[in-house]
Design a protein around this motif. Sequence first.
Motif, PDB file in Angstrom:
ATOM      1  N   ARG A   4     -33.691  15.238  24.194  1.00  0.00           N
ATOM      2  CA  ARG A   4     -32.936  15.651  25.380  1.00  0.00           C
ATOM      3  C   ARG A   4     -32.436  14.405  26.087  1.00  0.00           C
ATOM      4  NH1 ARG A   4     -38.166  18.392  27.553  1.00  0.00           N
ATOM      5  NH2 ARG A   4     -38.756  16.342  26.816  1.00  0.00           N
ATOM      6  N   ILE A   5     -31.116  14.257  26.125  1.00  0.00           N
ATOM      7  CA  ILE A   5     -30.513  13.046  26.680  1.00  0.00           C
ATOM      8  C   ILE A   5     -29.709  13.399  27.923  1.00  0.00           C
ATOM      9  CG2 ILE A   5     -28.968  11.110  26.241  1.00  0.00           C
ATOM     10  CD1 ILE A   5     -29.694  11.478  23.242  1.00  0.00           C
ATOM     11  N   LEU A   6     -30.042  12.732  29.024  1.00  0.00           N
ATOM     12  CA  LEU A   6     -29.317  12.913  30.280  1.00  0.00           C
ATOM     13  C   LEU A   6     -28.308  11.791  30.427  1.00  0.00           C
ATOM     14  CD1 LEU A   6     -28.837  14.197  33.070  1.00  0.00           C
ATOM     15  CD2 LEU A   6     -30.740  12.795  33.916  1.00  0.00           C
ATOM     16  N   CYS A  30     -27.292  15.347  16.673  1.00  0.00           N
ATOM     17  CA  CYS A  30     -28.167  16.522  16.763  1.00  0.00           C
ATOM     18  C   CYS A  30     -29.143  16.448  17.938  1.00  0.00           C
ATOM     19  CB  CYS A  30     -28.916  16.725  15.454  1.00  0.00           C
ATOM     20  SG  CYS A  30     -27.811  17.030  14.071  1.00  0.00           S
ATOM     21  N   CYS A  31     -28.675  15.888  19.038  1.00  0.00           N
ATOM     22  CA  CYS A  31     -29.473  15.830  20.253  1.00  0.00           C
ATOM     23  C   CYS A  31     -28.858  16.764  21.295  1.00  0.00           C
ATOM     24  CB  CYS A  31     -29.530  14.400  20.793  1.00  0.00           C
ATOM     25  SG  CYS A  31     -30.416  13.263  19.703  1.00  0.00           S
ATOM     26  N   TYR A  32     -29.618  17.026  22.354  1.00  0.00           N
ATOM     27  CA  TYR A  32     -29.201  17.925  23.412  1.00  0.00           C
ATOM     28  C   TYR A  32     -28.713  17.108  24.603  1.00  0.00           C
ATOM     29  CZ  TYR A  32     -29.424  21.711  26.824  1.00  0.00           C
ATOM     30  OH  TYR A  32     -29.118  22.637  27.785  1.00  0.00           O
ATOM     31  N   ALA A  33     -27.467  17.300  25.001  1.00  0.00           N
ATOM     32  CA  ALA A  33     -26.873  16.529  26.099  1.00  0.00           C
ATOM     33  C   ALA A  33     -26.917  17.301  27.410  1.00  0.00           C
ATOM     34  CB  ALA A  33     -25.429  16.179  25.769  1.00  0.00           C
ATOM     35  N   MET A  34     -27.302  16.590  28.469  1.00  0.00           N
ATOM     36  CA  MET A  34     -27.219  17.095  29.833  1.00  0.00           C
ATOM     37  C   MET A  34     -26.424  16.068  30.625  1.00  0.00           C
ATOM     38  SD  MET A  34     -31.192  18.128  30.216  1.00  0.00           S
ATOM     39  CE  MET A  34     -31.700  16.642  29.351  1.00  0.00           C
ATOM     40  N   THR A  35     -25.801  16.491  31.706  1.00  0.00           N
ATOM     41  CA  THR A  35     -24.965  15.561  32.456  1.00  0.00           C
ATOM     42  C   THR A  35     -25.193  15.647  33.954  1.00  0.00           C
ATOM     43  OG1 THR A  35     -23.131  17.132  32.645  1.00  0.00           O
ATOM     44  CG2 THR A  35     -23.127  15.678  30.723  1.00  0.00           C
ATOM     45  N   ALA A  36     -24.973  14.509  34.598  1.00  0.00           N
ATOM     46  CA  ALA A  36     -24.873  14.407  36.049  1.00  0.00           C
ATOM     47  C   ALA A  36     -23.573  13.641  36.289  1.00  0.00           C
ATOM     48  CB  ALA A  36     -26.062  13.670  36.636  1.00  0.00           C
ATOM     49  N   THR A  37     -22.631  14.285  36.929  1.00  0.00           N
ATOM     50  CA  THR A  37     -21.283  13.735  37.076  1.00  0.00           C
ATOM     51  C   THR A  37     -21.176  12.888  38.337  1.00  0.00           C
ATOM     52  OG1 THR A  37     -20.442  15.703  35.981  1.00  0.00           O
ATOM     53  CG2 THR A  37     -18.836  14.329  37.139  1.00  0.00           C
ATOM     54  N   THR A  38     -20.925  11.585  38.152  1.00  0.00           N
ATOM     55  CA  THR A  38     -20.821  10.661  39.282  1.00  0.00           C
ATOM     56  C   THR A  38     -19.421  10.606  39.875  1.00  0.00           C
ATOM     57  OG1 THR A  38     -20.333   8.785  37.843  1.00  0.00           O
ATOM     58  CG2 THR A  38     -22.656   9.205  38.365  1.00  0.00           C
ATOM     59  N   ALA A  39     -18.411  10.972  39.077  1.00  0.00           N
ATOM     60  CA  ALA A  39     -17.029  10.940  39.553  1.00  0.00           C
ATOM     61  C   ALA A  39     -16.151  11.755  38.617  1.00  0.00           C
ATOM     62  CB  ALA A  39     -16.510   9.507  39.612  1.00  0.00           C
ATOM     63  N   LYS A  76     -28.802   7.859  29.622  1.00  0.00           N
ATOM     64  CA  LYS A  76     -27.665   6.981  29.355  1.00  0.00           C
ATOM     65  C   LYS A  76     -26.853   6.921  30.636  1.00  0.00           C
ATOM     66  CE  LYS A  76     -23.434   5.909  27.647  1.00  0.00           C
ATOM     67  NZ  LYS A  76     -22.181   5.957  28.387  1.00  0.00           N
ATOM     68  N   ILE A  77     -26.611   5.725  31.131  1.00  0.00           N
ATOM     69  CA  ILE A  77     -25.914   5.545  32.403  1.00  0.00           C
ATOM     70  C   ILE A  77     -24.541   4.934  32.164  1.00  0.00           C
ATOM     71  CG2 ILE A  77     -25.960   4.359  34.622  1.00  0.00           C
ATOM     72  CD1 ILE A  77     -29.017   4.559  34.496  1.00  0.00           C
ATOM     73  N   GLY A  78     -23.538   5.612  32.689  1.00  0.00           N
ATOM     74  CA  GLY A  78     -22.158   5.141  32.578  1.00  0.00           C
ATOM     75  C   GLY A  78     -21.632   4.719  33.932  1.00  0.00           C
ATOM     76  N   MET A  79     -20.526   5.313  34.338  1.00  0.00           N
ATOM     77  CA  MET A  79     -19.828   4.919  35.567  1.00  0.00           C
ATOM     78  C   MET A  79     -20.631   5.235  36.831  1.00  0.00           C
ATOM     79  SD  MET A  79     -16.194   6.378  36.774  1.00  0.00           S
ATOM     80  CE  MET A  79     -15.591   6.192  38.413  1.00  0.00           C
ATOM     81  N   PHE A  80     -20.871   4.206  37.631  1.00  0.00           N
ATOM     82  CA  PHE A  80     -21.492   4.354  38.945  1.00  0.00           C
ATOM     83  C   PHE A  80     -20.526   3.819  39.986  1.00  0.00           C
ATOM     84  CE2 PHE A  80     -25.550   5.240  37.101  1.00  0.00           C
ATOM     85  CZ  PHE A  80     -26.213   5.927  38.097  1.00  0.00           C
ATOM     86  N   PRO A  81     -19.939   4.700  40.797  1.00  0.00           N
ATOM     87  CA  PRO A  81     -18.946   4.236  41.753  1.00  0.00           C
ATOM     88  C   PRO A  81     -19.486   3.419  42.917  1.00  0.00           C
ATOM     89  CG  PRO A  81     -19.172   6.613  41.877  1.00  0.00           C
ATOM     90  CD  PRO A  81     -20.037   6.142  40.759  1.00  0.00           C
ATOM     91  N   PRO A 101     -33.461   2.849  30.695  1.00  0.00           N
ATOM     92  CA  PRO A 101     -32.176   3.549  30.557  1.00  0.00           C
ATOM     93  C   PRO A 101     -31.189   2.706  29.751  1.00  0.00           C
ATOM     94  CG  PRO A 101     -32.331   2.566  32.717  1.00  0.00           C
ATOM     95  CD  PRO A 101     -33.669   2.358  32.038  1.00  0.00           C
ATOM     96  N   LEU A 102     -30.282   3.379  29.092  1.00  0.00           N
ATOM     97  CA  LEU A 102     -29.202   2.704  28.375  1.00  0.00           C
ATOM     98  C   LEU A 102     -28.029   2.578  29.344  1.00  0.00           C
ATOM     99  CD1 LEU A 102     -27.676   1.630  25.922  1.00  0.00           C
ATOM    100  CD2 LEU A 102     -27.133   4.002  25.358  1.00  0.00           C
ATOM    101  N   PHE A 103     -27.664   1.357  29.668  1.00  0.00           N
ATOM    102  CA  PHE A 103     -26.521   1.112  30.548  1.00  0.00           C
ATOM    103  C   PHE A 103     -25.285   0.856  29.706  1.00  0.00           C
ATOM    104  CE2 PHE A 103     -30.042   0.051  33.300  1.00  0.00           C
ATOM    105  CZ  PHE A 103     -29.650   0.587  34.503  1.00  0.00           C
ATOM    106  N   ASP A 104     -24.248   1.609  29.991  1.00  0.00           N
ATOM    107  CA  ASP A 104     -22.980   1.443  29.277  1.00  0.00           C
ATOM    108  C   ASP A 104     -21.871   1.774  30.259  1.00  0.00           C
ATOM    109  OD1 ASP A 104     -21.023   1.191  27.315  1.00  0.00           O
ATOM    110  OD2 ASP A 104     -21.202   3.290  26.735  1.00  0.00           O
ATOM    111  N   GLY A 105     -21.849   1.041  31.355  1.00  0.00           N
ATOM    112  CA  GLY A 105     -20.942   1.500  32.382  1.00  0.00           C
ATOM    113  C   GLY A 105     -20.169   0.436  33.101  1.00  0.00           C
TER     114      GLY A 105
END
Length: 112
Positions: A4-6, A30-39, A76-81, A101-105
């Motif tokens: 389970r990947i957020l 084959c993993c399960y994706a969940m999201t928190a939308t920052t923008a 997994k962390i992407g865009m942080f405004p 956490p994996l930072f890719d943002g």
Amino acid sequence: MAKRILVIAGSDSSGGAGLEADQKVIAAHCCYAMTATTALTAQNTTGVYGILHTPPEFVEKQINACVVDIGVDAVKIGMFPDGTLFLICIRRQRPEVFARPLFDGYPTQTAA
């Protein structure tokens, strides 16, 4: 059971980056994706035409909803405004989930 990947990141309306691209990669593994939308962004392959930031308190609610009910194996962390959002997301969550956490943002989205 699938991992389970957020993903905590911004949305790319063209589907080539951000949450949309991350979900494709996670599903391909084959993993399960969940999201928190920052923008939310209005963008395509030629540029970014607008950005609407999600209030930090609401992003925190999205994260909590996933952590409490479904559980999270990786983040997994992407865009942080902004820095406030980043601190809220990291500081208030379970340490074992956010330990590595994996930072890719980007601090903000500037190009597609």
